[in-house]
Scaffold this active site. Structure first.
Site, PDB file in Angstrom:
ATOM      1  N   GLY A 495     -22.312 -11.581 -18.918  1.00 36.88           N
ATOM      2  CA  GLY A 495     -21.527 -10.558 -19.592  1.00 36.88           C
ATOM      3  C   GLY A 495     -20.068 -10.951 -19.654  1.00 36.88           C
ATOM      4  O   GLY A 495     -19.596 -11.752 -18.853  1.00 36.88           O
ATOM      5  N   GLY A 497     -15.979  -9.289 -21.149  1.00 36.16           N
ATOM      6  CA  GLY A 497     -15.263  -8.179 -21.744  1.00 36.16           C
ATOM      7  C   GLY A 497     -13.771  -8.337 -21.589  1.00 36.16           C
ATOM      8  O   GLY A 497     -13.270  -9.435 -21.340  1.00 36.16           O
ATOM      9  N   GLY A 500     -12.739  -9.741 -18.050  1.00 39.86           N
ATOM     10  CA  GLY A 500     -13.121 -11.115 -17.768  1.00 39.86           C
ATOM     11  C   GLY A 500     -14.603 -11.339 -17.979  1.00 39.86           C
ATOM     12  O   GLY A 500     -15.192 -10.822 -18.925  1.00 39.86           O
ATOM     13  N   VAL A 502     -18.739 -11.952 -16.215  1.00 37.04           N
ATOM     14  CA  VAL A 502     -19.659 -11.597 -15.139  1.00 37.04           C
ATOM     15  C   VAL A 502     -20.726 -12.677 -15.020  1.00 37.04           C
ATOM     16  O   VAL A 502     -21.317 -13.090 -16.017  1.00 37.04           O
ATOM     17  CB  VAL A 502     -20.329 -10.224 -15.403  1.00 37.04           C
ATOM     18  CG1 VAL A 502     -21.302  -9.896 -14.282  1.00 37.04           C
ATOM     19  CG2 VAL A 502     -19.286  -9.136 -15.518  1.00 37.04           C
ATOM     20  N   LYS A 516     -17.751 -10.643 -10.942  1.00 35.83           N
ATOM     21  CA  LYS A 516     -16.895 -10.377 -12.098  1.00 35.83           C
ATOM     22  C   LYS A 516     -15.561 -11.092 -11.892  1.00 35.83           C
ATOM     23  O   LYS A 516     -14.833 -10.803 -10.948  1.00 35.83           O
ATOM     24  CB  LYS A 516     -16.686  -8.875 -12.281  1.00 35.83           C
ATOM     25  CG  LYS A 516     -15.844  -8.518 -13.495  1.00 35.83           C
ATOM     26  CD  LYS A 516     -15.989  -7.052 -13.901  1.00 35.83           C
ATOM     27  CE  LYS A 516     -15.378  -6.104 -12.907  1.00 35.83           C
ATOM     28  NZ  LYS A 516     -15.380  -4.711 -13.410  1.00 35.83           N
ATOM     29  N   ASP A 613     -14.450   6.385 -17.131  1.00 31.91           N
ATOM     30  CA  ASP A 613     -15.083   5.476 -18.101  1.00 31.91           C
ATOM     31  C   ASP A 613     -16.604   5.580 -18.008  1.00 31.91           C
ATOM     32  O   ASP A 613     -17.309   4.571 -17.964  1.00 31.91           O
ATOM     33  CB  ASP A 613     -14.622   4.046 -17.870  1.00 31.91           C
ATOM     34  CG  ASP A 613     -14.839   3.156 -19.102  1.00 31.91           C
ATOM     35  OD1 ASP A 613     -15.012   3.716 -20.205  1.00 31.91           O
ATOM     36  OD2 ASP A 613     -14.832   1.927 -18.957  1.00 31.91           O
TER      37      ASP A 613
END
Length: 834
Positions: A495, A497, A500, A502, A516, A613
């Site tokens: 992943g 984003g 940064g 993952v 992460k 969030d």
């Protein structure tokens, strides 16, 4: 293996079809647009004049019945000695409510332009006050006018209106004993590829149209007859922050999503631009942005189209990518590097509600320190008109929509092409590239004073990190991180984003983990990094992701979490090939996530924690489908003695509490609102925001509430749930979601109340399941002899049948399924919403 072969087959098919059909698609997308000769009226005249590439017909000399006007009580002035353009030398004056009526050839989006001039020196004209409205299936208040507020330069008021009737009327109503006037009128249909998002209601009034970095463009040089003004330095907060650039290269119109055509804007717009101007005295290691500030109506909804064409870069690489900001809060990636060629025009569409300052800021900002990537070619800004006749600005709509424009290829509209486009869509959803337009990102590029143009922030060093004084015992050596991730092997990347990347990892003790890693040296995410560690170090709960450790050596920002075997809730609802969750599983996951949030909201010694969030990508599932809330980088501690927290807006677009957007006051009820959106995702299996859907369906919560009001909820349910949901279970679940989505926080339930209600929904569902199982057993027992019908247990509270289990209602009303990821990772995924 079968899945792999299928993917290869799909890729091969797409490649072949693109090679065969792309020439037709490109030709369709970029074909030259010719403005239709609909209605161009020279008011107060019996002669025709040529202006802006069109012939304006005198309103008393019309040879057809397609245009008519109220002649009673009107007056005409003809001043041929004027030096103004010929269409402004005559004017029709109304002393009573009057109108022009048009018989249209087609429905849909139309341009309407009203031309006014005050070159006449009569006193009653200079003091005239009147309003203009329009009717075509619905009423629109267009504008209130007073010539004394205008300059001596003729003015054109432009509108984009959605025509719902072939009978179109423009009404002029003088105030009291005053009068109304008009010099010329244009009404013509917009090109098919001019897409306006439904979030703007498709009824707009143009207030700014700028050729950024270039000269004025007159109607003669625009296929749609528009006027583009230069972006004078008055718009720039800091005049030396940008420089003009120009090119002689003809724009490369390539067609496709967000790509411009020759009717989107004139070539001249895409041949000039303003780019960042990093002066010699800028300090090393600084982020930079340039801001244009516009005077607008306060608390009003605006549609903004921003034009880009990379005439600056020598190479198409990520160094040319930059950020676009709206009002300092919302960020979206601008990626010229994704265009197939240099000088390929594209655009971004934004719908924004202005705040109370009367200013709306548009900024471009660098992604990395010491970079000066960033440019802007053109900008159009329009006020949104309401259908009822009042300005469209309400509190429940205080949100920003980032919309991807779409150029429609009409010439190749066959079943085969539609199949191709759908498969390409799935291909895009499977790819590693994220869609930043879908999820808005919060970042404040401006200083605290309004209208700032530059934010020069040194890259932070972490030698004085407050974490070192907490003695958490969670630090992990960087060498162990390197070993666990095989030196951050891309094969382990699961992943990425805004913060940064993952990675899936195995720690030295054999424990699986999700690591992460913040973007090294970017200076972004430091506060989020520290916040997440401080929050997770003080909480432990079955339904919250645990922090295993962290590393901040060598200016790194690395977080290590427990590994969640089944990934995100989102992946199990849509966007992957994973099996669908049952209704019972979905309810249990919702209950688990609600318990985690309730634990956060339960006041501890230091106060409640607001997640800020909450979304389906931040709810993770372990191997037993136990839900755990993750990603606490935006979390805030809320002390009991504070009624609310006043802070800058952060979160993910589509999940943001409208009251929080309006007031900047954050409470636990902001999490409740976001959780209500998650409940809708669970039931309808689609994103909170999906710009690929028809405009009216882009926003999930708004679309669901619209369907509920129409009684068509059953038509948009996740097809995989048909036949599973008990009637009362569905009804109660929708009731919970609707309560969570109330406009004001004090009308929403607490997370504790949500838990109780969801547990009740689960009980309703389980009672039905047990009853159906009992009925099946009874049927089986009696099958040895004559068949005995099972005895049904009927009560006033519970239905024995799902509303989707029998008859025509059980049919799948969807024409497609959503299956878009080729590989599913078990991890903690980061979205681009930071």
């Amino acid at each position: 293996m079968e899945n792999f072969c299928f993917q290869d087959s799909v890729s091969l098919f797409i490649t072949i079809m693109v090679l065969v059909l792309l020439p037709r698609l490109s030709l369709s997308d970029t074909s030259t647009y010719t403005r239709p000769e609909n209605f161009y009226v020279n008011c107060g005249s019996d002669s025709n004049v040529f202006y802006g590439g069109q012939t304006f017909v005198g309103d008393t000399n019309s040879s057809t019945n397609s245009v008519s006007f109220t002649n009673k009580g009107t007056e005409v002035i003809n001043d041929q000695s004027s030096v103004a353009p010929e269409i402004y030398r005559t004017v029709r004056i109304f002393r009573h409510p009057s109108s022009y009526k048009f018989k249209l050839d087609s429905l849909g989006l139309h341009f309407v332009r009203l031309h006014f001039s005050v070159v006449f020196s009569r006193a009653d004209l200079l003091t005239a006050r009147f309003t203009v409205s329009a009717t075509s299936g619905s009423n629109h208040h267009l504008k209130s006018f007073s010539p004394q507020n205008l300059t001596n330069t003729p003015r054109v008021e432009e509108f984009l209106l959605m025509m719902n009737s072939l009978e179109f009327e423009i009404r002029f109503v003088p105030d009291h004993s005053s009068l109304a006037l008009i010099n010329a009128i244009e009404v013509f249909s917009a090109p098919d590829d001019l897409e306006i998002p439904s979030a703007s209601d498709k009824n707009l009034h143009t207030i700014y149209r700028l050729n950024v970095g270039g000269e004025k463009i007159t109607p003669d040089n625009d296929t749609l007859g528009r006027t583009w003004l230069p972006d004078d330095d008055d718009f720039l907060y800091r005049k030396d922050s940008a420089r003009n650039i120009n090119s002689t290269q003809t724009p490369n119109y390539v067609g496709g999503l967000s790509s411009a055509t020759d009717s989107t804007a004139p070539d001249f717009v895409y041949k000039t631009a303003k780019a960042m101007n990093r002066s010699s005295n800028e300090q090393v290691g600084m982020l930079m942005n340039v801001t244009w500030s516009f005077k607008v109506k306060s608390n009003h909804r605006h549609f903004i189209r921003i034009h880009f064409s990379d005439i600056l870069s020598n190479l198409s690489n990520s160094d040319s990518d930059f950020y676009l900001f709206v009002n300092g809060y919302w960020r979206v990636d601008v990626k010229p590097s994704e265009q197939p060629r240099l000088a390929s025009p594209f655009f971004k569409d934004v719908v924004n509600v202005s705040d109370g300052s009367g200013l709306l800021n548009i900024s471009i900002g660098t992604k990395e320190a010491n970079k000066d990537a960033g440019f802007l070619n053109g900008l159009e800004m329009m006020e949104v008109l309401s259908k009822s006749g009042s300005d469209y600005s309400n509190r429940s709509s205080s949100r920003v929509h980032i919309i991807t424009g779409c150029a429609v290829a009409a010439a190749a509209a066959s079943a085969l092409v539609f199949s191709l486009l759908f498969m390409v869509f799935l291909k895009r959803r499977r790819s590693k590239k994220t869609k930043p337009e879908v999820e808005g990102t919060v970042w404040s590029p401006l200083p605290l004073h309004r209208g700032g143009s530059s934010d020069n922030r040194p890259i932070s060093q972490y030698h004085n990190s407050p974490l070192r004084n907490l003695h958490l015992g969670l630090t992990i050596p960087f060498t162990d991180i390197l070993s666990a991730t095989n030196n951050f092997d891309e094969q382990l990347l699961i992943g990425k984003g805004g913060f940064g990347y993952v990675y899936k990892a195995i720690l030295p003790d054999g424990t699986k983990a999700a690591i992460k890693r913040g973007k090294t040296g970017s200076g972004q995410g430091i506060l989020e990094f520290q916040t997440e560690i401080q929050v997770l170090s003080r909480i432990r709960h079955r339904h919250l992701v645990s922090l295993t450790g962290y590393c901040e050596e060598n200016s790194e920002m690395i977080l290590v979490y427990e590994f969640m075997e089944k990934g995100t809730l989102k992946e199990h609802l849509y966007g992957s090939n994973l099996p669908s969750l049952t209704w019972k599983q979905r309810l249990e996951i919702c209950i688990g996530a609600a318990r985690g949030l309730d634990y956060l909201h339960s006041s501890g010694s230091e106060g409640a924690i607001i997640h800020r969030d909450v979304k389906s990508t931040n709810i993770l599932l372990d191997e037993h489908n136990i839900a755990k809330v993750a990603d606490f980088g935006l979390s805030k501690i809320h002390n009991q003695d504070e009624s609310n927290i006043s802070i800058n807006i952060k979160g993910t677009f589509g999940y943001l509490d409208p009251e929080y957007l309006q007031t900047h006051k954050l409470t636990e009820k902001s999490d409740v609102y976001a959780f209500g959106v998650v409940l809708l995702e669970v039931l309808f299996a689609r994103p909170a925001i999906d710009p690929y859907l028809p405009h009216e369906e882009v926003n999930l919560s708004e679309w669901v509430m619209f369907c509920k009001s129409k009684g068509t909820i059953d038509e948009i349910l996740d097809p995989s749930l048909i036949g599973q949901i008990e009637t009362n279970s569905l009804k109660k679940f929708m009731e919970i979601a609707e309560k969570c989505l109330k406009e004001y926080g004090d009308e929403r339930p607490s997370m504790r109340d949500v838990i109780w209600d969801l547990e009740y929904v689960l009980q309703l569902q389980m009672m039905t399941n047990r009853r159906e199982a009992h009925e099946e057993d009874s049927t089986a027992i009696n099958s040895g002899g004559s068949l005995v019908a099972p005895r049904l247990m009927v009560s006033d509270s519970f239905s024995t049948n799902s509303i989707f289990q029998n008859g025509d209602e059980s049919k799948n009303r969807f024409g497609f399924t959503d299956s878009s990821e080729t590989r599913v990772f078990s991890q903690l995924k980061i979205s681009d919403a930071r």
